[in-house]
Design a protein around this motif. Structure first.
Motif, PDB file in Angstrom:
ATOM      1  N   VAL A 116      44.712   2.360 -15.644  1.00 32.16           N
ATOM      2  CA  VAL A 116      44.899   3.626 -16.358  1.00 32.16           C
ATOM      3  C   VAL A 116      45.606   4.646 -15.478  1.00 32.16           C
ATOM      4  O   VAL A 116      46.323   5.525 -15.984  1.00 32.16           O
ATOM      5  CB  VAL A 116      43.547   4.176 -16.878  1.00 32.16           C
ATOM      6  N   ASN A 117      45.437   4.549 -14.150  1.00 32.98           N
ATOM      7  CA  ASN A 117      46.197   5.413 -13.253  1.00 32.98           C
ATOM      8  C   ASN A 117      47.671   5.066 -13.271  1.00 32.98           C
ATOM      9  O   ASN A 117      48.532   5.957 -13.279  1.00 32.98           O
ATOM     10  CB  ASN A 117      45.650   5.309 -11.828  1.00 32.98           C
ATOM     11  N   ASP A 118      47.984   3.783 -13.263  1.00 31.61           N
ATOM     12  CA  ASP A 118      49.381   3.364 -13.308  1.00 31.61           C
ATOM     13  C   ASP A 118      50.041   3.758 -14.619  1.00 31.61           C
ATOM     14  O   ASP A 118      51.236   4.071 -14.653  1.00 31.61           O
ATOM     15  CB  ASP A 118      49.487   1.851 -13.112  1.00 31.61           C
ATOM     16  N   ILE A 148      41.295   7.618 -24.178  1.00 30.14           N
ATOM     17  CA  ILE A 148      41.267   6.167 -24.037  1.00 30.14           C
ATOM     18  C   ILE A 148      41.070   5.778 -22.580  1.00 30.14           C
ATOM     19  O   ILE A 148      40.348   4.807 -22.276  1.00 30.14           O
ATOM     20  CB  ILE A 148      42.559   5.552 -24.604  1.00 30.14           C
ATOM     21  N   GLY A 149      41.673   6.509 -21.656  1.00 27.81           N
ATOM     22  CA  GLY A 149      41.495   6.210 -20.233  1.00 27.81           C
ATOM     23  C   GLY A 149      40.055   6.354 -19.796  1.00 27.81           C
ATOM     24  O   GLY A 149      39.503   5.487 -19.107  1.00 27.81           O
ATOM     25  N   ARG A 150      39.418   7.446 -20.203  1.00 30.01           N
ATOM     26  CA  ARG A 150      38.010   7.655 -19.846  1.00 30.01           C
ATOM     27  C   ARG A 150      37.109   6.624 -20.533  1.00 30.01           C
ATOM     28  O   ARG A 150      36.145   6.140 -19.936  1.00 30.01           O
ATOM     29  CB  ARG A 150      37.576   9.067 -20.236  1.00 30.01           C
ATOM     30  N   LEU A 151      37.434   6.304 -21.781  1.00 31.48           N
ATOM     31  CA  LEU A 151      36.624   5.324 -22.507  1.00 31.48           C
ATOM     32  C   LEU A 151      36.737   3.948 -21.863  1.00 31.48           C
ATOM     33  O   LEU A 151      35.733   3.236 -21.710  1.00 31.48           O
ATOM     34  CB  LEU A 151      37.070   5.268 -23.968  1.00 31.48           C
ATOM     35  N   ALA A 152      37.951   3.561 -21.465  1.00 31.32           N
ATOM     36  CA  ALA A 152      38.154   2.262 -20.815  1.00 31.32           C
ATOM     37  C   ALA A 152      37.381   2.183 -19.505  1.00 31.32           C
ATOM     38  O   ALA A 152      36.737   1.159 -19.208  1.00 31.32           O
ATOM     39  CB  ALA A 152      39.644   2.018 -20.579  1.00 31.32           C
ATOM     40  N   PRO A 201      38.545  10.174 -13.153  1.00 27.60           N
ATOM     41  CA  PRO A 201      38.726  11.627 -13.113  1.00 27.60           C
ATOM     42  C   PRO A 201      37.541  12.345 -13.742  1.00 27.60           C
ATOM     43  O   PRO A 201      36.775  11.770 -14.516  1.00 27.60           O
ATOM     44  CB  PRO A 201      40.006  11.847 -13.921  1.00 27.60           C
ATOM     45  N   ILE A 202      37.429  13.633 -13.412  1.00 27.35           N
ATOM     46  CA  ILE A 202      36.310  14.444 -13.886  1.00 27.35           C
ATOM     47  C   ILE A 202      36.856  15.641 -14.647  1.00 27.35           C
ATOM     48  O   ILE A 202      37.787  16.307 -14.199  1.00 27.35           O
ATOM     49  CB  ILE A 202      35.438  14.928 -12.710  1.00 27.35           C
ATOM     50  N   LEU A 203      36.296  15.927 -15.805  1.00 23.22           N
ATOM     51  CA  LEU A 203      36.535  17.175 -16.530  1.00 23.22           C
ATOM     52  C   LEU A 203      35.203  17.578 -17.136  1.00 23.22           C
ATOM     53  O   LEU A 203      34.745  16.978 -18.109  1.00 23.22           O
ATOM     54  CB  LEU A 203      37.598  16.996 -17.613  1.00 23.22           C
TER      55      LEU A 203
END
Length: 607
Positions: free
Chosen positions: A16-18, A26-30, A327-329
């Motif tokens: 997800v970083n790439d 979707i990135g956080r869910l994955a 990542p954090i939010l």
């Protein structure tokens, strides 16, 4: 089958970083899904291979050795590294001796993990360590060597193990079984995601991400091969399958999933509507403490009162340097006690203290919320825009990427922050303002006369800039001047009627307000516009301008953005940040503008 069913958290984070979607939905869910699967898989594997099978074979010593190594890792190695890190002051570079001590601890732990047959123990250990200052120095010292030498050599060595001579008819059966297992995993992900309301293409993207392999899959594949669990034919077929699926399908996610698509269909509420209804809500982005004075002055200039309160969301942006960390939010109070955030707690407390001073000065009329975003610069705009969308903010304030000293020398320049600002301007779900702060860093209170000028040429962004007059007019210490730079043939301008109506509305608001004035200056080209602006350089403290103007408009005739040093500010904004001026500048955008190559062609034709 076990390897295909497993989804490694660190591999998913890397993917997800790439793809640049690490802080999207979707990135956080994955990452969350893979973390749950990883924890369950590691725990199950630990019980089966380190407890059940050894006891079944009569080996009662190995389980206690393995448990002892884990206890040594969590209760001795981790606290020892945290103590070493604590000797590094906030924002300072770690000493070489401390770095070497940490490397020695990790090497000792690696040797012990290999002795008890736990090669992934060090990867697990890294998850429980704080990001900073470890990540920065590890990337600086080891990333180039690992990425350029060790990783290619490691993958090449595993590639040499593959034996294509053993491939035969049986390989088709193996491939069919592998295909069924991957298809089941993919369909299970897509169907379950759709049942919970995830859009179709987002669900497909999620399925592809979770089915893609990576470095740890190769590691596990090699372990199975060397331990004799996997035959050469199995190893070769599965290795080719992982390589093909990851290389062929993972790049498709870039085309299927766009995190900013959710902002394109929303009903925008900018400063114009908010100023009329008194429902202004601001999202202020803060990269470092030096951004605070200008932002606090701007927020106070809106004059929040109990009749017209000002909800403010302060979003502190912190760079995430690790590639395998989520990542954090989140609100500050939810993460302030986490070990991963320990190195930033002092800076956040100082920023909160400054923001609370504004809340106290306004007797609570400025209602503050503090959010933290820890993400890579390449994806930081996703956090900014998603929070603005979620909170339904009217105005998004961004700090400029350049900071000056009191002597007007460049103190700090960040190309990464500049890229963040550009991306936010392209995708912002509300009105956006880029604040170029060149005021006194020690003054955040408007207790003396504060002189503001709004330079008006015409267009949607200038209408948005003029809406600030309604906000500035409330503050007793602000003297506001609207400078209308009008052309001699303004009647031929398609926006002239709207522009005239907006100016007339502002002129109506002038009645009885001695702190507000309107100056009309007729200009015929960009040179006269420049001279008109220079006349105000010693008479104002803050200039507000629109970002985008129609190509070829008369007040900017002869000026083009191809010679701008900072094109993201627009032609007029770029001119105002030159060293000739020493006041602060707020560049306002009502909504994203898609400029094309035709704009330059129009400029050339008009010139």
């Amino acid at each position: 089958m076990i390897l295909n069913a497993q989804t490694f958290f660190m591999v998913t984070c890397s993917h997800v970083n790439d793809l640049g979607i690490s802080n999207s939905e979707i990135g956080r869910l994955a990452c969350a899904i893979s973390l749950v699967i990883d924890v369950y898989g590691m725990f199950s594997t630990f019980l089966i291979f380190n407890v059940y099978l050894p006891f079944k074979d009569g080996n009662f010593v190995l389980p206690f050795y393995v448990i002892a190594v884990y206890l040594f890792m969590f209760f001795i190695c981790r606290p020892l590294i945290l103590v070493i890190i604590s000797y590094t002051p906030e924002g300072r570079r770690m000493k070489d001796s401390h770095f070497l001590a940490i490397i020695v601890i990790i090497l000792v732990l690696t040797i012990l993990s290999l002795l008890v047959g736990q090669p992934l123990l060090v990867f697990l250990f890294a998850v429980f360590l704080p990001e900073e200052p470890l990540t920065s120095i590890l990337n600086e010292r080891l990333d180039l060597m690992n990425s350029s030498i060790f990783l290619p050599v490691f993958c090449a060595m595993h590639g040499f193990i593959a034996d294509f001579n053993h491939l035969g008819k049986k390989s088709l059966i193996i491939e069919f079984i592998v295909f069924l297992s991957i298809s089941g995993k993919f369909l299970g992900t897509v169907i379950s995601s759709r049942l919970f309301g995830v859009p179709f293409w987002s669900a497909v993207s999620l399925g592809i991400i979770l089915c893609s392999g990576g470095f740890l899959d190769i590691v596990m594949l090699g372990i199975f091969r060397h331990s004799g669990v996997m035959e050469p034919e199995h190893y070769t077929v599965i290795g080719i399958h992982i390589l093909f699926c990851t290389c062929a399908f993972l790049p498709l996610v870039r085309f299927m999933y766009n995190p900013s698509r959710q902002y394109s269909t929303i009903l925008r509420q900018g400063v114009i509507a908010s100023a009329e209804t008194g429902t202004l809500q601001v999202l202020a982005c803060i990269h470092k403490e030096e951004n605070l004075p200008g932002i606090l002055r701007l927020l106070e200039s809106f004059n929040p009162t109990h009749e017209t309160p000002l909800p403010v969301i302060a979003l502190q942006l912190i760079q995430l340097t690790g590639r395998v960390t989520q990542p954090i939010l989140a609100p500050f109070h939810e993460i302030q006690s986490s070990a991963a955030f320990r190195s930033n707690i002092g800076r956040c407390n100082r920023i909160i203290s400054s923001l609370l001073s504004l809340e106290r000065r306004t007797d609570g009329a400025a209602r503050l919320q503090h959010y933290i975003s820890v993400s890579a610069y390449a994806t930081m705009h996703n956090d900014i825009c998603s929070l603005a969308h979620e909170k339904k903010t009217s105005l998004l304030i961004l700090p400029f990427h350049v900071q000056w000293t009191a002597d007007r020398e460049v103190e700090h320049f960040s190309e990464a922050i500049r890229d963040v600002n550009k991306m936010v301007f392209e995708k912002a779900p509300c009105s956006a303002g880029l604040l170029v702060d060149r005021g006194d860093k020690d003054v955040t209170i408007l207790d003396v006369e504060y002189r503001v000028a709004i330079f008006f040429i015409g267009g949607a962004d200038d209408h948005e800039a003029l809406a600030y007059a309604t906000l500035f007019a409330r503050h007793p210490s602000i003297r506001l001047t609207v400078v209308w730079l009008k052309s001699k043939m303004s009647e031929s301008n398609t926006h002239s009627f709207d522009d005239y109506a907006v100016i007339q509305e502002f002129h109506h608001k002038l009645q009885g307000n001695e702190r507000m004035s309107l100056q009309e200056i007729v200009v015929s080209d960009g040179a006269e516009t420049t001279n008109a602006v220079i006349a105000f350089k010693n008479e104002i403290d803050l200039a507000v301008v629109g970002r985008y103007h129609e190509p070829g408009c008369t007040p900017l005739f002869g000026l083009t953005d191809r010679w701008c040093e900072y094109p993201e500010l627009g032609i007029l904004g770029d001119m105002l940040v030159t060293p000739e001026f020493n006041f602060s500048v707020l560049v306002v955008q009502e909504e994203p503008h898609k400029t094309t190559e035709n704009d330059d062609l129009i400029d050339d034709f008009v010139m």
